[in-house]
Every structure is written in structure tokens, then in C-alpha cells.
Scaffold this motif. Structure first.
Motif, PDB file in Angstrom:
ATOM      1  N   GLU B 579      -1.223 -11.533 -12.110  1.00  9.16           N
ATOM      2  CA  GLU B 579      -0.672 -10.329 -12.734  1.00  9.16           C
ATOM      3  C   GLU B 579      -1.622  -9.133 -12.549  1.00  9.16           C
ATOM      4  O   GLU B 579      -1.205  -8.038 -12.199  1.00  9.16           O
ATOM      5  N   ASN B 580      -2.914  -9.391 -12.761  1.00 11.49           N
ATOM      6  CA  ASN B 580      -3.889  -8.292 -12.635  1.00 11.49           C
ATOM      7  C   ASN B 580      -3.948  -7.727 -11.219  1.00 11.49           C
ATOM      8  O   ASN B 580      -4.156  -6.524 -11.037  1.00 11.49           O
ATOM      9  N   ALA B 581      -3.784  -8.599 -10.228  1.00 10.73           N
ATOM     10  CA  ALA B 581      -3.820  -8.137  -8.842  1.00 10.73           C
ATOM     11  C   ALA B 581      -2.679  -7.172  -8.584  1.00 10.73           C
ATOM     12  O   ALA B 581      -2.845  -6.118  -7.954  1.00 10.73           O
ATOM     13  N   ILE B 582      -1.520  -7.514  -9.096  1.00 15.59           N
ATOM     14  CA  ILE B 582      -0.361  -6.645  -8.911  1.00 15.59           C
ATOM     15  C   ILE B 582      -0.587  -5.310  -9.614  1.00 15.59           C
ATOM     16  O   ILE B 582      -0.369  -4.234  -9.049  1.00 15.59           O
ATOM     17  N   MET B 583      -1.081  -5.399 -10.861  1.00 11.44           N
ATOM     18  CA  MET B 583      -1.236  -4.187 -11.641  1.00 11.44           C
ATOM     19  C   MET B 583      -2.364  -3.287 -11.123  1.00 11.44           C
ATOM     20  O   MET B 583      -2.385  -2.101 -11.418  1.00 11.44           O
ATOM     21  N   SER B 584      -3.285  -3.847 -10.358  1.00  5.10           N
ATOM     22  CA  SER B 584      -4.398  -3.019  -9.874  1.00  5.10           C
ATOM     23  C   SER B 584      -3.896  -1.950  -8.898  1.00  5.10           C
ATOM     24  O   SER B 584      -4.486  -0.894  -8.785  1.00  5.10           O
ATOM     25  N   ASP B 585      -2.831  -2.270  -8.182  1.00  7.83           N
ATOM     26  CA  ASP B 585      -2.222  -1.223  -7.365  1.00  7.83           C
ATOM     27  C   ASP B 585      -0.734  -1.531  -7.261  1.00  7.83           C
ATOM     28  O   ASP B 585      -0.265  -2.124  -6.290  1.00  7.83           O
ATOM     29  N   LEU B 586      -0.048  -1.148  -8.295  1.00 13.35           N
ATOM     30  CA  LEU B 586       1.346  -1.544  -8.472  1.00 13.35           C
ATOM     31  C   LEU B 586       2.216  -1.134  -7.284  1.00 13.35           C
ATOM     32  O   LEU B 586       2.996  -1.930  -6.754  1.00 13.35           O
ATOM     33  N   ALA B 587       2.039   0.102  -6.835  1.00 16.92           N
ATOM     34  CA  ALA B 587       2.906   0.624  -5.784  1.00 16.92           C
ATOM     35  C   ALA B 587       2.735  -0.171  -4.495  1.00 16.92           C
ATOM     36  O   ALA B 587       3.703  -0.610  -3.870  1.00 16.92           O
ATOM     37  N   LYS B 588       1.459  -0.366  -4.140  1.00 16.90           N
ATOM     38  CA  LYS B 588       1.159  -1.062  -2.899  1.00 16.90           C
ATOM     39  C   LYS B 588       1.633  -2.513  -2.985  1.00 16.90           C
ATOM     40  O   LYS B 588       2.235  -3.056  -2.037  1.00 16.90           O
ATOM     41  N   ALA B 589       1.373  -3.128  -4.142  1.00 17.32           N
ATOM     42  CA  ALA B 589       1.743  -4.525  -4.334  1.00 17.32           C
ATOM     43  C   ALA B 589       3.263  -4.674  -4.227  1.00 17.32           C
ATOM     44  O   ALA B 589       3.767  -5.582  -3.556  1.00 17.32           O
ATOM     45  N   THR B 590       3.996  -3.777  -4.839  1.00 16.27           N
ATOM     46  CA  THR B 590       5.460  -3.834  -4.818  1.00 16.27           C
ATOM     47  C   THR B 590       5.972  -3.811  -3.382  1.00 16.27           C
ATOM     48  O   THR B 590       6.845  -4.593  -2.995  1.00 16.27           O
ATOM     49  N   LEU B 591       5.371  -2.914  -2.596  1.00 13.22           N
ATOM     50  CA  LEU B 591       5.783  -2.770  -1.204  1.00 13.22           C
ATOM     51  C   LEU B 591       5.573  -4.071  -0.420  1.00 13.22           C
ATOM     52  O   LEU B 591       6.468  -4.537   0.299  1.00 13.22           O
ATOM     53  N   ILE B 592       4.401  -4.659  -0.596  1.00 19.73           N
ATOM     54  CA  ILE B 592       4.070  -5.884   0.143  1.00 19.73           C
ATOM     55  C   ILE B 592       4.973  -7.041  -0.312  1.00 19.73           C
ATOM     56  O   ILE B 592       5.512  -7.799   0.502  1.00 19.73           O
ATOM     57  N   LEU B 593       5.142  -7.141  -1.611  1.00 18.50           N
ATOM     58  CA  LEU B 593       5.965  -8.220  -2.146  1.00 18.50           C
ATOM     59  C   LEU B 593       7.417  -8.104  -1.669  1.00 18.50           C
ATOM     60  O   LEU B 593       8.065  -9.091  -1.350  1.00 18.50           O
ATOM     61  N   LEU B 594       7.897  -6.862  -1.591  1.00 16.74           N
ATOM     62  CA  LEU B 594       9.262  -6.647  -1.096  1.00 16.74           C
ATOM     63  C   LEU B 594       9.418  -7.126   0.334  1.00 16.74           C
ATOM     64  O   LEU B 594      10.416  -7.751   0.692  1.00 16.74           O
ATOM     65  N   LYS B 595       8.387  -6.828   1.136  1.00 17.56           N
ATOM     66  CA  LYS B 595       8.424  -7.276   2.533  1.00 17.56           C
ATOM     67  C   LYS B 595       8.501  -8.802   2.613  1.00 17.56           C
ATOM     68  O   LYS B 595       9.291  -9.370   3.376  1.00 17.56           O
ATOM     69  N   LEU B 596       7.644  -9.465   1.806  1.00 16.90           N
ATOM     70  CA  LEU B 596       7.610 -10.934   1.804  1.00 16.90           C
ATOM     71  C   LEU B 596       8.962 -11.487   1.355  1.00 16.90           C
ATOM     72  O   LEU B 596       9.519 -12.421   1.929  1.00 16.90           O
ATOM     73  N   ARG B 597       9.460 -10.857   0.308  1.00 18.68           N
ATOM     74  CA  ARG B 597      10.730 -11.284  -0.271  1.00 18.68           C
ATOM     75  C   ARG B 597      11.856 -11.130   0.746  1.00 18.68           C
ATOM     76  O   ARG B 597      12.740 -11.969   0.887  1.00 18.68           O
ATOM     77  N   HIS B 598      11.746 -10.027   1.495  1.00 17.69           N
ATOM     78  CA  HIS B 598      12.737  -9.731   2.519  1.00 17.69           C
ATOM     79  C   HIS B 598      12.735 -10.812   3.596  1.00 17.69           C
ATOM     80  O   HIS B 598      13.771 -11.194   4.133  1.00 17.69           O
ATOM     81  N   LEU B 599      11.521 -11.326   3.881  1.00 16.40           N
ATOM     82  CA  LEU B 599      11.408 -12.409   4.863  1.00 16.40           C
ATOM     83  C   LEU B 599      12.048 -13.699   4.350  1.00 16.40           C
ATOM     84  O   LEU B 599      12.459 -14.549   5.122  1.00 16.40           O
ATOM     85  N   GLY B 600      12.076 -13.840   3.006  1.00 17.38           N
ATOM     86  CA  GLY B 600      12.651 -15.049   2.437  1.00 17.38           C
ATOM     87  C   GLY B 600      11.612 -15.911   1.735  1.00 17.38           C
ATOM     88  O   GLY B 600      11.858 -17.063   1.399  1.00 17.38           O
TER      89      GLY B 600
END
Lengths: 202, 731
Positions: B579-600
């Protein structure tokens, strides 16, 4: 002894003629840097001479003396307060020489100026009065009026013929005095001759 | 009878004529018509005209230039009126007579004096005139030279005088008794008097007593040593550089002393300013590192002699970066200034507060008391620096971590003390910040250990010292196995198997974590591929990804390539992020996670509940799984502690259609409570420890594992899904 107003004017006139010559002579030498005029003439006694000549704060005087003899006998003086005499030389020489450094050479110049002025006056007398005078070389003397006039000044009833002489230079007007001191018996002779000249020409 | 020794008149006349002829002046006698009667040898020489050539000629014929001149006037005065005359060369523009020296005719008679004397004849009309010419060239030249020298000297003197007056410095000339002989205007101004008042007075009488003593001392030194002296003196508001020079009188005696005083007040101020600039931090005005080091060395020297202690305090603001990043550098600078002011007001006057740069400050405690005195001051500092910075929603709590070292206990030079305080400060930070820590030897040992470990850690990947252990997850509804978490272990060559807690923080700090993380990911993919290859049902594996790895440039690329290389179906890989990793840079983390999620690839949020994440963000994040932190599970069974939190998290997760996993399950009671709370999955020692692959496979075989149950996922959508539907869900 007093000069009548007429006598006074006559002598003044005579001397002015001579002074005119002197001024011309000087003018030639120094490019007309000097004008000479004789505005006043007085016959005065010893005490008054002293008062007249030492009225300035500076009581040291410089004088050029010429001894004359012949038809009448005595001494002619051109007297300046010391500073004025040097000032005059400076004006004539047109040099920025500081007064303190004036030397023998300048003193000679002063002697020549005295020679010109005194000879001009005395020369006029001899011309007008048709007499002959032997005039000695000019001598420079300094000091108080007593030093300058010498032992004869002690005589109480000596009469001096004193004329103020103005040297107008580019810088300033320098006042000097012409003093004629006749040996005791010659004052009368001189005045008599003046009187006869006046009578002749009236 | 005449006296034979007596010269006759004729003899005397002959001698007289000879005398005149040989005289050293020019003799000319002319008659009344100016014809030359006598012309002596001097005249022959001076004019170049012989006697025979001159006699009986009118003078104007010999000297045409006398016509209409003053000389002619004077001659006629002499001849006609008997007047003596004198002509001085000085007054005349041109020489009255043009005469040359006979020898070569080079030297002009520049300054002849001509004296005329009328002579009377025996017959009155046969008179004449004597003309004497005296050459004064030599004396005149000498005089001219002297006069020129006098004028030059005077000019030089005037130049010097002008310079003397123009100098802005005080200049005085004293006699050997210290009386003022000369002074310039500046000196008058300084001594507040006029020249006539001051001249002749004793210089020393004009000065205030203490200054007078100083001046007198140097004055005497100049006279005694005959060498210049120089010193600085303060008079009134001004500082002066004073020089005294002996002035010899030309015969070696010192009769005059020249005193020069330059006003260097401004220069002093300037030097002070320069010193300040070079030794102070521009932002806070505090001493900088260079100056501090000087002060420390000085303090150590003094303390060494007086057997006292010196304290060195290292301060570092916690979360300063957050202020700079979220509120801008201006706000950061303002915070630093505030901190500087607070520190300065808390410490004693004898202490020095310095700024090292960034958000690091150092305080030199001089002298430092006992440890408890220092501790009390540190508490005051921590309290003073516990700040709420910013306004409204942007408010950040700023705290301070402090390390303290003490001379002579922790070192005897500035370098050692600085290092010790720095180490102590890091210890305070790792202890949880907002505290202070005295330096101790253990810290050094710990630091050394850490360095050693770091070296080993760097070698561990190339040496293939890591292995992956797997801890299965159990579905509470089906009681079936539902995937596993991959956990890295370090098989240390000397210390044996090390748990992540022993090396992961260091790996995080040093960045080695990226390398380790990549190795783990690859290892996991390889493992899944092997299972598929041998026909074994693979588990879906959750891999922990550190923030550093997540935010590294090519993380998504790396994952994609890894999956492709081993041909691993996407559903078998899950990424776990704290959780802390995500919150340390929420915007950047969201972007990366979306990409991963998009991959499946499915995403799990780890250690949930320990950070301060905003629940509103949680709903928008592409997250599939929430893992409740083990701290909420521990003690759950005994005291029902944190039950409300568990309930809240589970119902939150369920309402957001996320799978909720509980970690650290150790008892069956935990299971009961969690089942009650409707938590989906659990993992913990109760079911299985993390196991090496071989053990895992044995364990799976024993359980008759045939594949993940996926039941919980099916339940989320309300009904059972086929593989196709499951895929959709994962996306």
C-alpha cells in the motif's frame, strides 16, 4: 614757504611734460605696458614727508636717488613702498617672477626706470629754465625715510618738493613719489627761476 | 729736484691710457657729435672692429641700431644736459648694442649694462660722453639657471602640496617630540580643528588616551628602529591603518616622523561581509560546513585543554522531500529558514548552529554537559521542530531525526565526530524517526556489518544464492488451494538461509532489490513453465514487487518479455505491491498498474491497513486483491482485537468486488473468525510454511492438488464462470 597755486600748477605742468617723455621712453622699452601721470605736487616740511610716504602699512621704502648739481643743487628721489617697487619691476618685465627672488638684475632695471623718470623731470627743468645740470648716476637705497633722505633730513626747516607719480600698469596702479630736495640755499634759487619763467611766459 | 721714484705726468698718462685700453669693460668716449674718440681693446674684441676703424666715426655709423633708441636718448641727455645714464639689458626687448665677443663672435653679450657719463670739456662746447659697457652674461646665465631651478623646485613643492592636500587619508608630519609640523585638510577634519589651532601642538594630546598610548609606542619604535611602523587603530566609529615613517633630515638624523592614517572602516566591513559570505549559508545565514569544521576544531582544542566535553548534533528533517515535492521549493526554503530560527532560539549562545546543505543541520554544543543535559536539549529541539507545515489539506507533519556524538568519547577530531553523529542520526531514522540517538560503538559495528552484507548481497544474484519459497493460499469456502505467494530466500554461504527481513531493507536502500526482484520474477515464470511442461497443474503465483522495481523504467516491459519467453498464461501471475509503495507516487503507480492490468495480470495490494491510503483512491485503482496486514490478524483469535477493522476491510473489498486475503493465520480460531467475516482467502503457518519447490510439490501431491479452486472469483460475479469468463474477470 608756500607755493602759490599758480606756481604749483606751473611746476606740475613742467614735470608732466618731462614725465611724458619718460613714459614714451619706457613705453618703447616695454611695449607700452606703463602709463605715467603726475596728479599732485606739494611743498612740505620734513615731518609731512614722512607721513606722506609711510602712510602705507609697509614702512620700508625703496628709492632711486640722483644727485644733481649746477644751476641748482640737490637730490632727486623716486620713492616707492618696497613692495610696490618690485611690483613695478615685475609689471615692466612682465615676468611671473616671485618678488622674493628679485635680484641685482632687477635692481638695475629699477635703477634704469628711476634714471629715465628723474632725468626726464630734471631735463625738463634744464630745458625750460635754460640752465645746465650735472646729473649723477642713479643709486638705489632702501630702508626708512630717514635712511633714504640721509643726514640732511634732520634739518628742521628743509623744504621738500613732493610729487605723487602714478604708474598705471596692466595689473594695477602703482603709486610712487618724486621728491626733490634742494641743498639749503638752492630752494629759493629754484623757485626764483620758476617765478621768472612764469613771468616771462605770461 | 724732482723725486726720481715719482712718475711724471706723461708716464702716468701713458699708464692711464694703457689701463683704459686693457680694462675688462668696454670704454668708448665720444665727442659732442657722437664721434668716437676712445675705443679700447675690449671694444675691439667685443665688436670685431679695430680702433683705427672706429675712431672719428659717429657712433650711429658703427652701431646703426641705436638710432631712435633709448641709448640715443641717453647719449643726447648726457651730451646736451649733462645727465648720467644707465641702461640695463633687462628692460630692453633688444640689446641696446649688438656686440659679439671677438673670439669667433659666437657668444652674444646678452646682458650688457651700459653706463653713460657726461664729460665736460676744457672749453664748454667741447664736451663729450663716456660710454662704459659691462658684460654681465656670466652672472646672468648663472642667475637664470638658479632662477629656473628655484621655479622648478617651487613647482615641485606646489605639486607635492596639492597632492598632500588632495589625499583623502590623514597625513601629518611630526617633529621628534611629537609636535605637529604639517598636516593636511583631512587630518584637520579628523582632529576636529583648524590648521592654526592644531599646528605646533602635541599630536598625542589631541588623541583619546588609549589611542595616544598606542601611537606613542609606535612613534618611539620608529625613532628607535629608524624603520617604518604599521598598525591598525580604532578611533570613534572608524578603523584606521596607520603607517609611520621616519623622515631623515639629509644628515642621517630623524627629525621628522610622517604619519599616514587611511580610513579602512569600509574595507573592514567589506572583509567582514566577504568572510560572512564565505562562511555562511546564503539561505539561512547560518555558518556553513567549512566554517563549522573550523569551529569544531577550535572547540576541540579548547575542550582538550580545559578537559571539557563538546557535543556534535546532526539533524535531518523527516519527510522534507515531501514538502519540497508537494508544496514547491519556495515552501521548502521557508521551512528551512523556520527550522534555522527555531534551532537558534533553542540552543545556548555559546552553541553554533550550522547548515550542511539540504535539510541537514549541525549543532556544535560547546561546552556539552553530561549526557542527560544533552538529552534534555535534544528533547527540546525535537519538540520545537515537530511542525505542521502548510495549510489545509496540504499540511505535512515535519519531524526531525537527530544523531549526537561527543568529544572525547566518540572521536578526537572533527571528521570522526561528524561521522559518528551522522551514523547516530541514521540510527535514529531507522528507529522510526522523530527521535534522537547518541552514537554508540554498536552503531559502527552495525554499519560495518551492513557494509559487509551489502557487498555480499551484490554478489548473491551472480552467485545464484537466492531461492524462491512458496506459501499456498487456502480458500475458506471450498477449503481448496488457491494459488501461492512467492517469497525470496537467501541461501547465504556462511549464515545459511536468510529470511527477507534480514536483507530486503538493505536491498531496498541500495537498489539491489531491482535485480533481486527481476530474478524472482523470472524464476517464478520459469517454474510455472516447468509445471506446465511436465503436465502438473500450476498454481497462480503472487510475486512481491518493490516500489523501486515497480517505478523502474522498464518494469512492464520486463514482465511482458518474461511471460512471453516462458510462455506463461497471464492468469498464473499476480503482482503484489504494498500500500505504501502505491501511495508514495499514486499517479505513477496507477499508470503502471493499469498497464499490467491491461495485459491481463492481476494486482494485489499488500500490507493493507498499515498505510494511510485514501479509500476513495482505492475504488479507482485497478486492484483485484486486498491482503490484510498480518498485524490485524495476530491476536485476533484471543481477544477479537481489530475485528472491526477486519470486518470493515472485508466488506469494503467485497463491495468493490475484490478478493480479500488474510495473512499470518496461525490457529483454527483465526480461520473461524475470518470465515465469519466472509474473508475469501487465507495464508499462514496453520496451512503451510513457505516451502521450496520440491517440498511444495510433495505437499500439493499429498493434498491431491488438481488446480486452483477459483471459487471465490466465481462467487464474486454471482455464478460459476468458465475459463473464458475467468479471463474476463482477471482483466
Amino acid at each position: 614757504m608756500n607755493l602759490s597755486e599758480f606756481e604749483r600748477d606751473a611746476i606740475c605742468e613742467l614735470v608732466n611734460i618731462g614725465i611724458g617723455r619718460a613714459a614714451r621712453s619706457l613705453g618703447k622699452m616695454v611695449d607700452d605696458r606703463v602709463l605715467l601721470t603726475i596728479p599732485a605736487i606739494e611743498l612740505v616740511e620734513h615731518v609731512d614727508v614722512e607721513a606722506m610716504l609711510t602712510s602705507q602699512t609697509d614702512s620700508t621704502l625703496t628709492a632711486i636717488r640722483e644727485r644733481f648739481s649746477g644751476a641748482f643743487q640737490g637730490d632727486a628721489f623716486l620713492v616707492f613702498p618696497e613692495k610696490h617697487s618690485l611690483e613695478l619691476v615685475r609689471s615692466l618685465l612682465d615676468e611671473e617672477t616671485p618678488i622674493e627672488t628679485l635680484t641685482d638684475l632687477e635692481q638695475e632695471s629699477l635703477l634704469e626706470v628711476g634714471n629715465i623718470v628723474l632725468n626726464a623731470c630734471l631735463g625738463t627743468f634744464t630745458n625750460i629754465l635754460s640752465c645746465r645740470l650735472d646729473i649723477d648716476l642713479p643709486v638705489l637705497c632702501c630702508g626708512s625715510i630717514g635712511n633714504i633722505l640721509g643726514a640732511r633730513a634732520t634739518s628742521e626747516n628743509t623744504i621738500y618738493m613732493v610729487m605723487r607719480i602714478d604708474f598705471t600698469t596692466q595689473r594695477k596702479m602703482i603709486k610712487g613719489y618724486l621728491v626733490f630736495l634742494f641743498d639749503s640755499e638752492f630752494t629759493t634759487t629754484f623757485l626764483a627761476q620758476i617765478d621768472s619763467y612764469i613771468t616771462k611766459n605770461q | 729736484m724732482s723725486d726720481p721714484s715719482k712718475y711724471t705726468t706723461g708716464e702716468v698718462d701713458a699708464l692711464l691710457h694703457q689701463g683704459i685700453d686693457k680694462a675688462d669693460i668696454g670704454y668708448i668716449v665720444i665727442d659732442k657729435d657722437t664721434r668716437v674718440l676712445v675705443w679700447n681693446k675690449w671694444m675691439e674684441h667685443a665688436s670685431g672692429r679695430l680702433q683705427g676703424d672706429a675712431l672719428n666715426r659717429p657712433l650711429a655709423e658703427i652701431f646703426p641700431e641705436i638710432r631712435d633708441s633709448r641709448l640715443e636718448d641717453a647719449i643726447s641727455n648726457a651730451l646736451e644736459r649733462g645727465m648720467a645714464g644707465l641702461l640695463s639689458a633687462k628692460l630692453h626687448r633688444a640689446p641696446p648694442l649688438t656686440l659679439r665677443r671677438g673670439d669667433g663672435g659666437i657668444a652674444r653679450l646678452t646682458n650688457p649694462v651700459i653706463i653713460l657719463r657726461p664729460l665736460s670739456g676744457i672749453e664748454t662746447d667741447r664736451h663729450g660722453c663716456l660710454i662704459q659697457i659691462i658684460d654681465e652674461t656670466n652672472s646672468a646665465t648663472r642667475e637664470k639657471t638658479l632662477r629656473a631651478q628655484a621655479i622648478t623646485l617651487r613647482a615641485q613643492e606646489e605639486q607635492l602640496r596639492t597632492l598632500f592636500e588632495a589625499i583623502n587619508d590623514t597625513v601629518l608630519l611630526l617633529d621628534e617630540n611629537g609636535h605637529i609640523v604639517a598636516l593636511n585638510d583631512t587630518a584637520c577634519l579628523r582632529l576636529s580643528g583648524t590648521k592654526p589651532d592644531i599646528l605646533g601642538r602635541s599630536f598625542f594630546d589631541l588623541l583619546p588616551t588609549p589611542n595616544a598610548l598606542t601611537y606613542r609606542r609606535y612613534f618611539n619604535a620608529v625613532i628607535d628602529s629608524r624603520t617604518p611602523q604599521r598598525f591598525e587603530d580604532t578611533l570613534g566609529d572608524g578603523t584606521y591603518l596607520v603607517s609611520m615613517y621616519p623622515v631623515p633630515n639629509g644628515q642621517g638624523r630623524i627629525q621628522r616622523i610622517a604619519v599616514l592614517a587611511s580610513d579602512i572602516t569600509e574595507r573592514k566591513l567589506f572583509e567582514k561581509r566577504i568572510f560572512h559570505l564565505a562562511h555562511h549559508d546564503a539561505l539561512t545565514g547560518l555558518p556553513n560546513r567549512a566554517y563549522l569544521l573550523d569551529r569544531i576544531e577550535h572547540a576541540i582544542n579548547v575542550a582538550g585543554r580545559t578537559r571539557r566535553r563538546v557535543g556534535l548534533v546532526f539533524l535531518d528533517l523527516d519527510h522534507f522531500k515531501a514538502v519540497n515535492d508537494t508544496m514547491g521549493h519556495d515552501s521548502g526554503d521557508a521551512l528551512l529558514k523556520t527550522v534555522a530560527n527555531k534551532l537558534t532560539s533553542v540552543v545556548r549562545a555559546s552553541d553554533t548552529v550550522a547548515r550542511m546543505g539540504g535539510d541537514e543541520f549541525v549543532i556544535l554544543l560547546e561546552p556539552a554537559g553530561q549526557d542527560q543535559d544533552i538529552a534534555r536539549m535534544m528533547e527540546r529541539i525535537i519538540a520545537a521542530l515537530d511542525l505542521r507545515w502548510g495549510t489545509g489539506a496540504d499540511t505535512v507533519r515535519v519531524t526531525t531525526s537527530i544523531g549526537v556524538s561527543v568529544f572525547p568519547d566518540n572521536g578526537n577530531d572533527a571528521r570522526l565526530l561528524m561521522k559518528a553523529a551522522d551514523t547516530a542520526m541514521y540510527a535514529a531514522k531507522s528507529e522510526g524517526r522523530n527521535r534522537f540517538q547518541f552514537f554508540s560503538e554498536e552503531m559502527t559495528i552495525r554499519t560495518l556489518k551492513r557494509l559487509h552484507l551489502e557487498r555480499e548481497l551484490r554478489e548473491a544474484v551472480p552467485n545464484d544464492e537466492f531461492i524462491v519459497h512458496y506459501q499456498p493460499k487456502i480458500c475458506f469456502e471450498s477449503n481448496l488451494i488457491c494459488g501461492a505467494e512467492a517469497l525470496v530466500r537467501w541461501r547465504h554461504p556462511e549464515r545459511g538461509l536468510l529470511a527477507p527481513s534480514e536483507f530486503i531493507p538493505l536491498a531496498e536502500d541500495t537498489g539491489i532489490i531491482v535485480e533481486i526482484g527481476e530474478w524472482v520474477l523470472e524464476r517464478v515464470c520459469k517454474q510455472i513453465a516447468e509445471w506446465l511442461k511436465v503436465g502438473r497443474a500450476p498454481l497462480s503465483i503472487a510475486v512481491n514487487v518493490s516500489p523501486r522495481q515497480l517505478f523502474s523504467n522498464n518494469f512492464v516491459d520486463f514482465v511482458t518479455k518474461c511471460l512471453e519467453r516462458y510462455q506463461v498464461p497471464l492468469k498464473f501471475l499476480q503482482i503484489e505491491i504494498t500500500e505504501n509503495a502505491i501511495m508514495s507516487d499514486l499517479a505513477k503507480a496507477t499508470l503502471i498498474l493499469l498497464k499490467l492490468r491491461h495485459l491481463g495480470i492481476s494486482i494485489a495490494i499488500d500490507d493493507f491497513g498499515t498505510g494511510y491510503s485514501s479509500l476513495s483512491y482505492l475504488s479507482r485503482l485497478p486492484i483485484d486483491v486486498i491482503k490484510i496486514d498480518r498485524s490485524f490478524v495476530a491476536g485476533l483469535a484471543d481477544r477479537n482485537e481489530n475485528l472491526e477493522i477486519i470486518n470493515a476491510i472485508v466488506s469494503l473489498g467485497r463491495s468493490l468486488k475484490m478478493i480479500v486475503v488474510a495473512e499470518g493465520i496461525e490457529t483454527i480460531k483465526d480461520v473461524n473468525v475470518l470465515t465469519e467475516a466472509c474473508c475469501h482467502l487465507g495464508q499462514g503457518y496453520l496451512f503451510a510454511k513457505p516451502m521450496a519447490v520440491a517440498d511444495l510439490e510433495k505437499w500439493l501431491d499429498a493434498k491431491g492438488y488438481l488446480g486452483d479452486c477459483w471459487g471465490c472469483k466465481k462467487r464474486i460475479d454471482g455464478d460459476l464462470l468458465d475459463d473464458q469468463g475467468l479471463k474476463k474477470l482477471c482483466r
